[in-house]
Structure formats: structure tokens, C-alpha cells
Write a protein that holds these residues in place. Structure first.
Motif, PDB file in Angstrom:
ATOM      1  N   ALA A  70       0.991  -1.211   0.064  1.00 21.97           N
ATOM      2  CA  ALA A  70      -0.020   0.081   0.058  1.00 21.97           C
ATOM      3  C   ALA A  70       0.792   1.215   0.210  1.00 21.97           C
ATOM      4  N   LYS A  71       2.031   1.184  -0.119  1.00 23.39           N
ATOM      5  CA  LYS A  71       3.267   2.180   0.106  1.00 23.39           C
ATOM      6  C   LYS A  71       3.086   3.026   1.195  1.00 23.39           C
ATOM      7  N   ALA A  72       2.520   2.362   2.421  1.00 21.36           N
ATOM      8  CA  ALA A  72       2.303   3.098   3.539  1.00 21.36           C
ATOM      9  C   ALA A  72       3.558   3.183   4.285  1.00 21.36           C
ATOM     10  N   ILE A  73       4.659   2.175   3.817  1.00 23.48           N
ATOM     11  CA  ILE A  73       6.096   2.126   4.164  1.00 23.48           C
ATOM     12  C   ILE A  73       6.913   1.799   3.192  1.00 23.48           C
ATOM     13  N   PRO A  74       8.050   2.044   2.941  1.00 22.58           N
ATOM     14  CA  PRO A  74       8.791   1.647   1.871  1.00 22.58           C
ATOM     15  C   PRO A  74       9.300   0.533   2.208  1.00 22.58           C
ATOM     16  N   PRO A  75       9.806  -0.529   1.031  1.00 24.37           N
ATOM     17  CA  PRO A  75      10.398  -1.833   1.269  1.00 24.37           C
ATOM     18  C   PRO A  75      11.693  -1.643   2.198  1.00 24.37           C
ATOM     19  N   PRO A  76      11.922  -2.868   2.746  1.00 29.72           N
ATOM     20  CA  PRO A  76      12.974  -2.905   3.454  1.00 29.72           C
ATOM     21  C   PRO A  76      14.437  -2.652   2.903  1.00 29.72           C
ATOM     22  N   GLY A  77      15.375  -2.237   3.714  1.00 29.58           N
ATOM     23  CA  GLY A  77      16.772  -1.887   2.996  1.00 29.58           C
ATOM     24  C   GLY A  77      17.401  -3.568   2.920  1.00 29.58           C
ATOM     25  N   ARG A  78      17.078  -4.209   4.121  1.00 31.48           N
ATOM     26  CA  ARG A  78      17.593  -5.726   4.321  1.00 31.48           C
ATOM     27  C   ARG A  78      16.324  -6.560   4.113  1.00 31.48           C
ATOM     28  N   THR A  79      16.716  -7.652   3.707  1.00 29.20           N
ATOM     29  CA  THR A  79      15.536  -8.958   3.438  1.00 29.20           C
ATOM     30  C   THR A  79      15.028  -9.336   4.677  1.00 29.20           C
ATOM     31  N   LEU A  80      13.740  -9.312   4.899  1.00 30.53           N
ATOM     32  CA  LEU A  80      12.962  -9.945   6.197  1.00 30.53           C
ATOM     33  C   LEU A  80      12.697 -11.237   5.836  1.00 30.53           C
ATOM     34  N   THR A  81      12.923 -12.054   6.837  1.00 27.67           N
ATOM     35  CA  THR A  81      13.078 -13.568   6.460  1.00 27.67           C
ATOM     36  C   THR A  81      12.207 -14.087   7.605  1.00 27.67           C
ATOM     37  N   PHE A  82      11.057 -14.991   7.063  1.00 31.27           N
ATOM     38  CA  PHE A  82      10.455 -15.492   8.288  1.00 31.27           C
ATOM     39  C   PHE A  82      10.765 -17.126   8.034  1.00 31.27           C
ATOM     40  N   VAL A  83      10.695 -17.793   9.125  1.00 27.74           N
ATOM     41  CA  VAL A  83      10.995 -19.157   9.204  1.00 27.74           C
ATOM     42  C   VAL A  83       9.887 -19.862  10.001  1.00 27.74           C
TER      43      VAL A  83
END
Length: 385
Positions: free
Chosen positions: A352-365
Motif C-alpha cells: 500500500a506504500k504506507a511504508i517503503p520496502p526494507p533495505g535488508r531482507t526480512l526472512t520468516f521461518v
């Protein structure tokens, strides 16, 4: 801890480590507030109650942290996280078994609905997911049914169910084998502690179901391994943190050795159940019928990985992990549901462009508590940097 409280802590923890989200596609977040590394380190070490109570926490976070938090929190749905908990808590989940696999598939479906697409975990700017396999080494034990009934008692209570199917549904120990079709009938024998040879000095337990107050390992060894009992019930008290004097219905789940020759079974009993059985035995001999059905599903272990790729340093990961295996809701179905909803909310806010994409990769495991993080690291050397 509720899913919403878990989520708030997780978001703040991630922000404390990430430092900031990068400006991408013309989006320009407020500049980060600099702070000495020691302050960030100190913040990460604060335990949850202090973090919740700390009025000065915001001073340790980037300036735009509250804006990011509000954008994500407004999209986080606790009820949706609880739906995952409700789905998972019905299963006795162990790696490879049906309950573990169904839970993993449920989480995967939620990720797909949130916009994550299955594919390679590198070389893309889109949210992605993958199921990674590794040699399991386990047997995928699965509980289908476990019933114990008093069928003969001098107290006149027969037939009487021993374990309640709701409060005692995890009483059967891991690696217990099925009984013959139709179940097996045997005398119930109480031997005191049962984890030492002295407990059996004046009693023959061959072919019996043995109950003892000792720990499962010793009770199993002495009664089943050395003396031919067909199964055991351990009424060893649970850890002190469960406050057993206040919660007599509480017990800690457990396991017995995997043994294809003995093919025996083990149960864990709460104080409430054990006291009732001892009362029946005081009145005279007790005979029980045990009907157990279990399955073994050997195969490769699996972990589910989802990523929101970083736009500046994609090879640097912020990793968040929840474990699927173990029974019940809080350990760790609540963590699995919270992490799934966190991934959804973050991706929704970015889309929704409420926040920008992350600079680092967000990983969920999501995976096995004992192996998921290690297996994720070992799959790719680049993940270890």
C-alpha cells in the motif's frame, strides 16, 4: 501473551535491529535518529516486561519507528492470527507427521493469500516463499487415538475413563506403539517410585500396566525394559513453574524410547488423575483396557521460509522464527500465528506504500524448534555472513 502483544514486541525488536527502512521509488522516510551502538545493544537485551513498561524505549529506536509501527499494527489482525492457533492446536505436531505437515500447509496458504509467491529465495524483488527439505532422522510419530478405561474395580466405578480426551489429550507419550486391534486388557499395578529396582522387590509386573511416581525414563527402563510390563503411567510431578499445588490437572508431555521389539506404550498422568487411580487401587485390584493407535511417518524434515527482499542489502537478513512442532496452542502455535500475521501485515503495508520496502531482507521461518534455524543457515553459506 496475546498475538497482538507478541506482534508489538516483534515489530519493535525488528526495528531496533533494522535501524531504518530505505527510501525506494521516491519514498522518503524521515531520517533515522542516530544512537550509540551500545544503546541499541542494551535495548535488544531488555526482557519483554521491561520493554513494555519502558517509557524511554522510543529514544532507542529510529525516528520513523512509530510511523512504521502504526502502519503495520493497523493492518495486523489478532483474530486472524488466532485462526492459525485454533487450526494448529488440535494436532500433536512432530516433524514429518500429519499434524506438522497440515500446519505448515496452513501457514503456506496464508502466505500465498498475502501475496507471497512460491519460487527461488534470491534474485527477486517480490515477496517469495519456499519449502526447504533436509534429512530428518526422526520417525514422524503421530497420535491417532489413545484411550484407557477401568473395566474392573473393587470401588465399583467401572467402566471409568482414566484420561479426559480434552484436558489429557497429550497424555500418550511420543514413540508409543499401537496396541493390538480392539485394545489390550491388563492389571494396573502401582509400584511407588518405579524408577529403581527396589520398587519391584515384592511385585511381578510382567504383562501389567505399571504406574509409578518416578520419571518416565527410569520407570520405562525398570518396568518395560527389564520386567516385561506392556506399558507404564508416570505420575512424576511437573516442573515447579507450573505451580502443581494450584494446578493438579497440569502435567508435562513426554516420550519413551522408540523400540520396535517391545512395542509398548507410556502415559503421563497429572496429579489429579494419579490420585484418582491410587484411590481405586486402595479399594482393591484394578483392571484397565488400553486402546492405542499411532502411526510412524519417516521422511525428510521441512521448513517453510518466506522473504520480503531487501532493496539495498538483500544479502543481509533480519530473521524471525517460530516453531511448528509440539502440542497445544501456546507452544508454539501462538508464535506461528503471530509470525504469519506479521508477514501479512508488513507486506500489506509495503504494497500500500504506507511504508517503503526494507533495505535488508526480512526472512520468516517456520519449522522444527530444534533444527529450523540451523537448517536454514546450513542451506546457503551466504546466510551465515
Amino acid at each position: 501473551m496475546t498475538p497482538s502483544n507478541r506482534a508489538r514486541l516483534a515489530i519493535f525488536a525488528a526495528l531496533a535491529v533494522i535501524g531504518s527502512l530505505e527510501a525506494v521509488d521516491g519514498q522518503k522516510p524521515a531520517p533515522a535518529q542516530s544512537a550509540p551502538a551500545t544503546r541499541f545493544t542494551r535495548a535488544a537485551a531488555i526482557d519483554a516486561p521491561i520493554v513494555r513498561a519502558s517509557a524511554g524505549l522510543d529514544k532507542l529506536l529510529p525516528r520513523q519507528a512509530e510511523t512504521i509501527y502504526q502502519a503495520v499494527a493497523s493492518r495486523f489482525r489478532p483474530a486472524r492470527a488466532m485462526d492459525t492457533v485454533t487450526f494448529m492446536e488440535r494436532f500433536w505436531r512432530l516433524p514429518v507427521n500429519a499434524g506438522f505437515s497440515a500446519s505448515l500447509d496452513h501457514i503456506k496458504t496464508g502466505l500465498v493469500e498475502a501475496g507471497f509467491k512460491e519460487g527461488a529465495l534470491s534474485g527477486t524483488l517480490s515477496p517469495v516463499l519456499a519449502v526447504e527439505e533436509y534429512p530428518n532422522g526422526g520417525n514422524g510419530w503421530e497420535l491417532v487415538r489413545a484411550e484407557m478405561t477401568i473395566v474392573q474395580s473393587a470401588a465399583g466405578t467401572a467402566p471409568e475413563r482414566v484420561f479426559d480426551p480434552v484436558t489429557d489429550y497429550i497424555a500418550l507419550c511420543m514413540n508409543s506403539f499401537s496396541t493390538p486391534p480392539g485394545g489390550v486388557t491388563a492389571p494396573l499395578v502401582y509400584v511407588g517410585n518405579g524408577a529403581d529396582a527396589a520398587s519391584y522387590a515384592s511385585v511381578d509386573v510382567k504383562g501389567a500396566v505399571v504406574m509409578g511416581d518416578g520419571r518416565m525414563g527410569g520407570l520405562w527402563r525398570e518396568a518395560v525394559g527389564l520386567r516385561g510390563a506392556i506399558g507404564v503411567i508416570s505420575s512424576a510431578p511437573p516442573p515447579a513453574y507450573t505451580r502443581p499445588d494450584e494446578t493438579p490437572e497440569v502435567f508435562q508431555w513426554g516420550g519413551v524410547p522408540y523400540d520396535e521389539k517391545l512395542k509398548a506404550f507410556g502415559f503421563k498422568a497429572s496429579r489429579k488423575v494419579a490420585d484418582r487411580l491410587k484411590e481405586r487401587l486402595k479399594a482393591g485390584p484394578v483392571t484397565v483396557k488400553v486402546d492405542v493407535e499411532t502411526r510412524f511417518n519417516p521422511g525428510p524434515g521441512k521448513l517453510l521460509v518466506a522473504e520480503i527482499p531487501g532493496r539495498v542489502s538483500p544479502n543481509e537478513h533480519i530473521v524471525m522464527v517460530a516453531h511448528i512442532q509440539e502440542p497445544g496452542a501456546n507452544d508454539d502455535a501462538s508464535g506461528c500465528g503471530t509470525l504469519l500475521e506479521m508477514a501479512r501485515a508488513l507486506q500489506a503495508a509495503i504494497a500500500a506504500k504506507a511504508i517503503p520496502p526494507p533495505g535488508r531482507t526480512l526472512t520468516f521461518v517456520w519449522g522444527d524448534e530444534m533444527r529450523a534455524s540451523r537448517e536454514w543457515l546450513q542451506r546457503d553459506r551466504g546466510r551465515q555472513t
